[in-house]
Motif scaffolding. Structure first.
Motif, PDB file in Angstrom:
ATOM      1  N   CYS A 196       0.862  -1.179   0.000  1.00 53.45           N
ATOM      2  CA  CYS A 196       0.000   0.000   0.000  1.00 53.45           C
ATOM      3  C   CYS A 196       0.900   1.230   0.000  1.00 53.45           C
ATOM      4  CB  CYS A 196      -0.900   0.000   1.239  1.00 53.45           C
ATOM      5  SG  CYS A 196      -1.664   1.597   1.569  1.00 53.45           S
ATOM      6  N   CYS A 235       0.529   3.388   3.599  1.00 55.34           N
ATOM      7  CA  CYS A 235       1.053   2.976   4.905  1.00 55.34           C
ATOM      8  C   CYS A 235       2.172   1.933   4.772  1.00 55.34           C
ATOM      9  CB  CYS A 235      -0.060   2.433   5.791  1.00 55.34           C
ATOM     10  SG  CYS A 235      -0.694   0.836   5.227  1.00 55.34           S
ATOM     11  N   SER A 280       2.097  -1.171   4.228  1.00 57.24           N
ATOM     12  CA  SER A 280       1.843  -2.551   4.632  1.00 57.24           C
ATOM     13  C   SER A 280       1.541  -3.378   3.386  1.00 57.24           C
ATOM     14  CB  SER A 280       0.685  -2.617   5.628  1.00 57.24           C
ATOM     15  OG  SER A 280      -0.507  -2.248   4.977  1.00 57.24           O
ATOM     16  N   CYS A 310      -7.013  -0.680   1.476  1.00 57.57           N
ATOM     17  CA  CYS A 310      -5.974  -1.242   2.336  1.00 57.57           C
ATOM     18  C   CYS A 310      -6.557  -1.675   3.677  1.00 57.57           C
ATOM     19  CB  CYS A 310      -4.870  -0.209   2.534  1.00 57.57           C
ATOM     20  SG  CYS A 310      -3.650  -0.724   3.742  1.00 57.57           S
ATOM     21  N   CYS A 320      -4.789   0.726   6.610  1.00 63.81           N
ATOM     22  CA  CYS A 320      -5.053   2.160   6.745  1.00 63.81           C
ATOM     23  C   CYS A 320      -6.314   2.620   6.028  1.00 63.81           C
ATOM     24  CB  CYS A 320      -3.844   2.977   6.262  1.00 63.81           C
ATOM     25  SG  CYS A 320      -3.678   2.997   4.460  1.00 63.81           S
ATOM     26  N   ASN A 327      -6.732   3.091   2.905  1.00 66.29           N
ATOM     27  CA  ASN A 327      -6.480   3.830   1.667  1.00 66.29           C
ATOM     28  C   ASN A 327      -7.031   3.058   0.465  1.00 66.29           C
ATOM     29  OD1 ASN A 327      -5.291   6.213   0.513  1.00 66.29           O
ATOM     30  ND2 ASN A 327      -3.719   4.884  -0.382  1.00 66.29           N
TER      31      ASN A 327
HETATM   32 ZN    ZN Z   1      -2.408   1.207   3.716  1.00 69.75          ZN
END
Ligand code: ZN
Length: 411
Positions: free
Chosen positions: A329, A332, A334, A349, A352, A354
């Protein structure tokens, strides 16, 4: 202003005698290449020794005393054959060391009489090569007319003469020219090379594959089929061969035009361009790659980006080994393993929240990873272009220099 080398390609219109002599020079150049490759192999097998360019060149002088017909052709063509052989060896060993011999540039091969690339290169000395309007003067051949599509400017360096599979004669005239650099810009960009579309940028722009790709590819498959079904030695086979070569030519021309326009625009607009290392990209993507055209065109595209970057003080930064650009992502950082599924075009995501469009997210990650690598290598990326100097660790790819896919760069 900076000085660069640029190749102008023109189609020659040789007389019958000139055509015969061109073929003879190509044949002799191939003979020299193969003879010295055999000699080098033999010497290595029997004594574990190698012959460098200078040693080969001395041997060639002796050989020319023995073989009468070698004296009749352009001597630069023969010398360049030896240089090509030396480069082929060097590339093989350089690549072998770099990737531990797993894949890549193979050991130099014997050149075949009917291989796809039939050519020779000659160099400028004492006005032996000249261009006046639509005529080109070459050693031993004299003045040859050519179709003029563009003005040939700059200082002549060398000329490569190629016979295409269709029996056309092309001269690639390498000249040193002065170019005006594009103004400096501050935008940096990441590119994700795709299968569905040609590429997606970190700005969210999608560049589609040109429409003619699919149609022409179908034509290409048809032409292949026709050729394989035709009877050896028949006139239909000759026709099928010409048809196939013509389709290939058309694809190459249209593709080159598309790639030139795209690479020029991206170079104009951006200061640092981050892109996936193709070796890695191909390994991951090739399994599902239906159009082999994309493959070749990516390599060409990156090559164009690289030499144009050198011309205009831009940087092309490759992002390397197995960086999970799709699954990370960009917000963030991850990793979401579900994105491995190629069908998942957009996702939120889990960490986060997103919202990520698959290809844009990948290109954003490629951009930040590229900038990270650059920063680690040379300090803050701002400093790189602010001083107007190129400090990118990337060098001109060996294949540009070797294959004469000019333009080359002179710094
Ligand atoms: Zn994220």
């Amino acid at each position: 202003m900076s000085s660069i080398q640029k190749a102008f390609k023109v189609t020659l219109i040789p007389t019958h005698n000139q055509e015969v002599l061109i073929n003879k020079i190509i044949g002799c150049a191939r003979y020299v290449y193969n003879r010295f490759l055999a000699l080098k192999k033999e010497l290595y097998a029997s004594e574990g020794k190698t012959l460098n360019y200078n040693a080969c060149s001395q041997q060639l002088t002796i050989l020319k005393k023995e073989i009468e017909w070698l004296k009749e052709v352009d001597k630069f063509a023969l010398q360049n054959s030896l240089k090509n052989l030396e480069t082929a060896y060097k590339n093989f060993f350089a690549d072998f060391k770099k990737i531990k011999g797993k894949k890549g540039v193979g050991f130099p091969k014997f050149k075949k009489k009917h291989g796809c690339k039939q050519s020779y290169k000659t160099n400028l000395t004492n006005g032996n090569i000249q261009v006046i309007e639509n005529r080109l003067k070459l050693p031993k051949l004299g003045w040859i007319k050519f179709h003029q599509s563009q003005d040939i400017t700059g200082k002549l360096v060398n000329v490569t003469v190629t016979r295409t599979p269709r029996g056309k004669y092309i001269a690639s005239i390498l000249c040193e020219i002065e170019i005006e650099k594009y103004p400096q810009v501050t935008q940096n960009i990441g590119l994700d090379l795709g299968l569905k579309s040609y590429l997606t940028t970190s700005n969210g722009e999608t560049v589609e594959n040109p429409k003619y790709y699919r149609t022409l590819h179908r034509k290409l498959q048809k032409a292949h089929k026709k050729l394989s079904r035709s009877v050896k030695g028949s006139s239909n086979r000759v026709k099928a061969k010409i048809k196939l070569a013509r389709t290939n030519d058309r694809i190459t021309n249209l593709r080159d035009d598309f790639l030139h326009k795209l690479s020029t625009r991206l170079i104009k607009e951006s200061s640092i361009i981050c892109i996936e290392d193709l070796r890695v990209a191909n390994m991951v993507k090739n399994r599902k790659l239906a159009l082999s055209i994309s493959d070749a065109s990516w390599t060409k595209f990156v090559t164009m980006l690289e030499y144009k970057a050198f011309w205009h003080d831009r940087i092309v930064q490759k992002v390397g080994t197995f960086y999970p650009s799709s699954q990370t992502c960009n917000s963030c950082k991850s990793i979401n393993p579900l994105v491995k599924d190629l069908k998942l075009r957009e996702w939120s995501c889990p960490s986060c929240g997103n919202y990520n469009l698959r290809d844009v997210n990948a290109s954003l990650n490629i951009l930040s990873e590229g900038l990270r690598i650059l920063t680690a290598a040379v300090g803050a990326p701002d400093a790189i272009y602010a001083c107007g100097e190129l400090v990118s660790p990337g060098a001109i790819p060996a294949e540009i220099v070797e294959a004469g896919i000019t333009p080359l760069l002179v710094v």
